[in-house]
Design a protein around this motif. Structure first.
Motif, PDB file in Angstrom:
ATOM      1  N   ASP A   1       4.890   0.857  15.297  1.00  0.00           N
ATOM      2  CA  ASP A   1       5.358   1.102  13.934  1.00  0.00           C
ATOM      3  C   ASP A   1       6.223  -0.076  13.482  1.00  0.00           C
ATOM      4  O   ASP A   1       7.369  -0.220  13.913  1.00  0.00           O
TER       5      ASP A   1
ATOM      6  N   ILE B   1      12.697   0.265  23.604  1.00  0.00           N
ATOM      7  CA  ILE B   1      12.959   0.845  22.275  1.00  0.00           C
ATOM      8  C   ILE B   1      14.354   0.472  21.757  1.00  0.00           C
ATOM      9  O   ILE B   1      14.477  -0.044  20.636  1.00  0.00           O
TER      10      ILE B   1
ATOM     11  N   ASP C   1       9.621   9.389  26.536  1.00  0.00           N
ATOM     12  CA  ASP C   1       8.700   9.242  25.408  1.00  0.00           C
ATOM     13  C   ASP C   1       7.334   8.769  25.901  1.00  0.00           C
ATOM     14  O   ASP C   1       6.291   9.191  25.384  1.00  0.00           O
TER      15      ASP C   1
ATOM     16  N   HIS D   1      -0.278  -4.424  14.111  1.00  0.00           N
ATOM     17  CA  HIS D   1       0.772  -3.601  14.714  1.00  0.00           C
ATOM     18  C   HIS D   1       1.501  -4.341  15.836  1.00  0.00           C
ATOM     19  O   HIS D   1       2.344  -3.742  16.508  1.00  0.00           O
TER      20      HIS D   1
ATOM     21  N   SER E   1       9.143   1.264  28.414  1.00  0.00           N
ATOM     22  CA  SER E   1       9.251   1.702  27.021  1.00  0.00           C
ATOM     23  C   SER E   1      10.637   2.245  26.710  1.00  0.00           C
ATOM     24  O   SER E   1      11.188   2.013  25.628  1.00  0.00           O
TER      25      SER E   1
ATOM     26  N   SER F   1      -1.174  -0.802  23.646  1.00  0.00           N
ATOM     27  CA  SER F   1      -0.457   0.420  23.277  1.00  0.00           C
ATOM     28  C   SER F   1      -0.912   1.590  24.136  1.00  0.00           C
ATOM     29  O   SER F   1      -2.078   1.696  24.530  1.00  0.00           O
TER      30      SER F   1
ATOM     31  N   GLN G   1       4.523  11.459  24.924  1.00  0.00           N
ATOM     32  CA  GLN G   1       3.588  11.015  23.883  1.00  0.00           C
ATOM     33  C   GLN G   1       2.219  10.715  24.474  1.00  0.00           C
ATOM     34  O   GLN G   1       1.181  11.043  23.885  1.00  0.00           O
TER      35      GLN G   1
ATOM     36  N   THR H   1       3.572   4.442  22.027  1.00  0.00           N
ATOM     37  CA  THR H   1       2.844   4.209  20.777  1.00  0.00           C
ATOM     38  C   THR H   1       3.769   3.918  19.600  1.00  0.00           C
ATOM     39  O   THR H   1       3.425   3.122  18.709  1.00  0.00           O
ATOM     40  N   ILE H   2       4.950   4.512  19.590  1.00  0.00           N
ATOM     41  CA  ILE H   2       5.832   4.366  18.433  1.00  0.00           C
ATOM     42  C   ILE H   2       6.252   2.917  18.207  1.00  0.00           C
ATOM     43  O   ILE H   2       6.596   2.517  17.089  1.00  0.00           O
TER      44      ILE H   2
ATOM     45  N   GLN I   1       9.821   0.581  11.825  1.00  0.00           N
ATOM     46  CA  GLN I   1      10.966   0.795  12.706  1.00  0.00           C
ATOM     47  C   GLN I   1      11.240  -0.416  13.603  1.00  0.00           C
ATOM     48  O   GLN I   1      12.402  -0.703  13.913  1.00  0.00           O
TER      49      GLN I   1
END
Length: 803
Positions: free
Chosen positions: A116, A91, A157, A404, A87, A129, A161, A112-113, A119
């Motif tokens: 989105d 990102i 993260d 998603h 992750s 996820s 998270q 999880t982000i 983004q």
């Protein structure tokens, strides 16, 4: 590159081979992408953000040199990116590719982000996820009833998270967090030692660790060194099957660990593909050369930059080595998980390309219903098809992405068990499926091996459960899971363990001794069937019959002087009223009803007042009769038969007025008393207005007192005209009974109050009957010679002569 491969060679190379195998398999499938050749370019990110960004820019530019916003069509024909694994590196890659709407499918990123789409508009993944992984971990913890849990995460993260989601899910379900620690990004022996001590000293037996294997390794090494055992570790996917812990030093500590891992899949033909590998057939594959030398512990005689210098001691690969038949522990071919995601990611791109080239002109999804042109399409056009791809793979499983960009959340639950060879194996003991509105967990509990080899599920609670009959009382300054067990109050129960509050029993129920269920209360009233009721009924009836016999005797002897003395009409009235007194006591026995409650005290009060009025009248008659014979007496005018009748009527009427007022203002009524005696419902009569009851008794007592005083003062009058002595004695009995009644009545409850009142009615009435009428019956029946006018007139003389 070489150092990186030495570190990750087997698991990274396994995924790389799966990608190459999938590409070759797609090439041979003439129905999927006919006349289209797929190629690939491999970049090593070295698991750093800089490496990821550099490789991504090179891919987008199409040249060895990364040039932002430059694209060379001649050298770059990439249509999608498969990766990255972690992750933390996915990102920055997703942010960059998102600017160009360039499709990216990760097979390992879980944070999880990344779901989105604002983004990360072009990011998709075949690995579920981390949100659902965290939910799965929380469900697993709650499944075994563990309510006191420790949390440990790395500082990425992914860890922060993920552990935060686990915490939220556990707290939402009522569990508590014993501690929450974060592994520092930069190694700190002091912090590692502090975390180890926190875990060792904590009463929590279950520790959830959300981290990658390399970060958690120093902590577990310290814990193993300190010989911390008996803990249940719950591992996130990134270290759930890590080879780093397959050492003797971790066997005792980590036995029984649970790991939540992505679903397992099978890649048909993949084993055979690996067995066919040979560095001499594929001399340009630098990864295969390193892999071959590591597997067979030899050196290839292929001149290249890696092993051009061979020593005399070097073992030379013969070239006829066979992978088939070898025990390849470095590959998990029977347990493909992340590698299976790589395989599905490649097929997702292939099916998207198939859908794109199958588009018919005028039916396309883009502006004016146009289709993308294969020779000149934009990345966002292929992204559209990848998002909407939905197919069945060769295992018969559905492959698709939700809104998603996430796949179906399917996880396996593995249990770390020690083999005879002193290493770990990871049998799957459960499954977890999750969606936005539904979660399903299945666990094969008998297949689990717990830490220390116990077959029983370990407990992890701050406080022992409160059994039924108790409730949880929170401890000041402690989490809700830390509590004391307090017995329910009287009249309340709790019928399950760990009850937050006790509940009251219904009106007709009462707790049993353990206070874990309500039992039916015993209904209590003075019934005719019980011994006490039978006894009182028998006595009352006997006295009624005795009174009737006396009345009969008096009626038959109405002409005799004894009966005529002191107003025979008053005697008849007194006998009738006593008979009614004994009968009214029967109204107090039996199940109280509204009607009986209204009239039993009223009937008793009026009838008894009538009796006492008659006694008072008889006493006054004696006094008047004696004094009226004196010369010039003013009482002679009251010596007629009217005075006693008027006196009885006035005294009784006053009591009638009291009773009628009582019935009008607040009459007695039937009531169910559930509080006076534990476990019983007393069916009783509520007096309505207690003041009226005591006024009635006070008035009766006043009349009795006046009768006693008058009778006592006239006790020395001549016997021929006087029964004052008997009346005095009867009033003493009457007043003594009712003076004793008051404290006895106030100190008893339930049916015993009724018994006391019946006893007072019967005994006081019997006292009047016996003291006043028994002597007269004695003369009438046994001494008839005394029942003559001559005897009464000259009683003393006649008596002396005879005796």
């Amino acid at each position: 590159m070489y150092l990186s491969l030495l570190r990750f060679t087997f698991k990274v190379y396994e995924r790389l081979l799966a990608m190459i195998f999938a590409i070759e398999e797609i090439q041979w499938d003439q129905k999927l992408l006919p006349n289209i050749t797929l190629g690939y370019v491999i970049y090593d990110s070295c698991t750093t953000a800089a490496g990821v960004l550099e490789g991504t820019m090179r891919l987008l530019t199409g040249q060895r040199k990364a040039i932002p916003n430059y694209h060379c069509n001649t050298f770059s024909s990439a249509v999608a990116v498969i990766g990255e694994t972690f992750s933390s590196t996915s990102i920055p890659m997703a942010r960059l590719l998102g600017l160009y709407k360039f499709p990216q499918i990760s097979y390992g990123a879980t944070v999880t982000i990344l779901s989105d789409k604002t983004q990360f508009p072009s990011f998709l993944r075949t690995f579920p996820s981390g949100l659902y992984q965290s939910i799965g971990i929380a469900h697993l913890v709650l499944y075994f009833g563990w309510a006191w849990v420790g949390l440990l995460s790395d500082s990425s993260d992914y860890g922060l998270q993920g552990s935060l989601t686990v915490k939220d899910e556990l707290v939402k379900a009522g569990a508590c967090i014993a501690f929450s620690e974060t592994i520092p990004a930069v190694y700190s022996e002091m912090k590692i030692l502090s975390i180890s001590e926190t875990i060792r000293k904590s009463s929590a037996n279950v520790i959830v660790i959300y981290s990658i294997d390399t970060d958690v390794y120093p902590v577990m090494e310290m814990i193993a060194r300190n010989n911390v055992t008996g803990k249940v570790w719950v591992a996130s996917n990134d270290w759930a099957q890590s080879y780093l812990f397959a050492k003797n030093e971790f066997l005792r500590t980590l036995q029984g660990t649970f790991g939540i891992v992505v679903r397992r899949g099978n890649i048909p033909g993949f084993n055979e593909f690996i067995y066919r590998l040979n560095p001499y057939i594929n001399p340009d594959d630098v990864f295969l050369k390193i892999f071959w030398e590591l597997v067979f512990d030899c050196k290839l005689q292929i001149v290249d930059n890696i092993n051009k210098n061979l020593t005399k001691e070097s073992k030379i690969c013969k070239g006829d080595e066979k992978l088939e038949g070898m025990k390849m522990d470095f590959f998990k071919l029977a347990d493909l998980r992340t590698t299976y995601n790589v395989y599905n990611a490649l097929y997702a791109v292939a099916h998207a390309l198939h859908d794109m080239i199958s588009c018919r002109h005028g039916e396309g999804p883009f502006m004016n219903n146009t289709c993308a042109v294969l020779q000149n399409f934009e990345p966002w056009q292929l992204l559209h098809y990848i998002r909407n791809t939905h197919f069945m793979n060769k295992n018969g499983e559905e492959v698709f992405f939700d809104v998603h960009g996430d796949p179906p959340a399917l996880f396996g639950i593995v249990n770390w068990q020690v083999t005879p060879e002193n290493t770990f194996w990871y049998p799957e003991v459960g499954r977890f499926e999750s969606s936005a509105d539904n979660q399903k967990l299945a666990v094969d509990v008998p297949a689990i091996l717990w830490n220390k080899g116990h077959g029983k599920i370990p407990q992890s609670v701050c406080s022992e459960s409160c059994s039924a009959g108790y409730r949880k009382a929170p401890q000041t300054g402690q989490p809700v899971c830390c509590f004391s067990c307090v017995m329910c109050f009287q009249g309340e129960i709790s019928n399950q363990t760990d009850s937050i509050a006790c509940m009251k029993c219904p009106k007709d129920g009462w707790p049993n001794e353990r206070q874990d269920k309500c039992i039916k209360k015993v209904i209590e009233f003075l019934s005719y069937e019980e011994p006490l009721g039978i006894t009182l009924t028998t006595v009352s009836i006997f006295l009624v019959m005795a009174t009737s016999v006396i009345l009969t005797i008096f009626l038959k002897s109405h002409h005799t002087p004894v009966v005529k003395a002191n107003n025979q009409e008053l005697s008849y009235m007194l006998l009738l009223s006593l008979m009614l007194c004994f009968l009214c006591s029967l109204i107090f026995i039996g199940h109280p009803r509204h009607v009986t409650c209204m009239f039993r005290q009223v009937a008793f009060g009026i009838i008894f007042t009538l009796s006492i009025s008659c006694v008072l009248a008889k006493t006054i008659v004696v006094v008047i009769a004696f004094n009226a014979n004196k010369p010039n007496s003013n009482l002679r005018k009251y010596s007629g038969p009217r005075l006693p009748k008027i006196l009885v009527m006035l005294c009784t009427m006053f009591q009638v007025i009291i009773c009628i007022s009582w019935l009008i203002v607040s009459p007695p009524f039937q009531d169910e008393n559930t509080t006076s005696i534990t476990g019983r419902i007393i069916i009783e009569c509520n007096e309505g207005l207690p003041v009226a009851f005591w006024c009635m008794l006070f008035y009766m007592g006043l009349l009795a007192t006046v009768s006693l005083i008058v009778a006592f003062l006239s006790r020395n009058l001549p016997d021929s005209f006087n029964e004052a002595k008997f009346i005095t004695f009867s009033m003493l009995v009457f007043i003594s009974v009712w003076m004793s009644f008051i404290p006895a009545y106030l100190s008893t409850q339930g049916k015993h109050m009724v018994v006391v009142e019946i006893f007072a009615i019967v005994s006081s009435g019997a006292g009047l009957l016996l003291c006043i009428f028994l002597p007269k019956c004695y003369i009438i029946l046994l001494r008839p010679h005394m029942n003559t006018k001559e005897y009464l007139m000259g009683k003393g003389v006649f008596k002396n002569e005879k005796y």
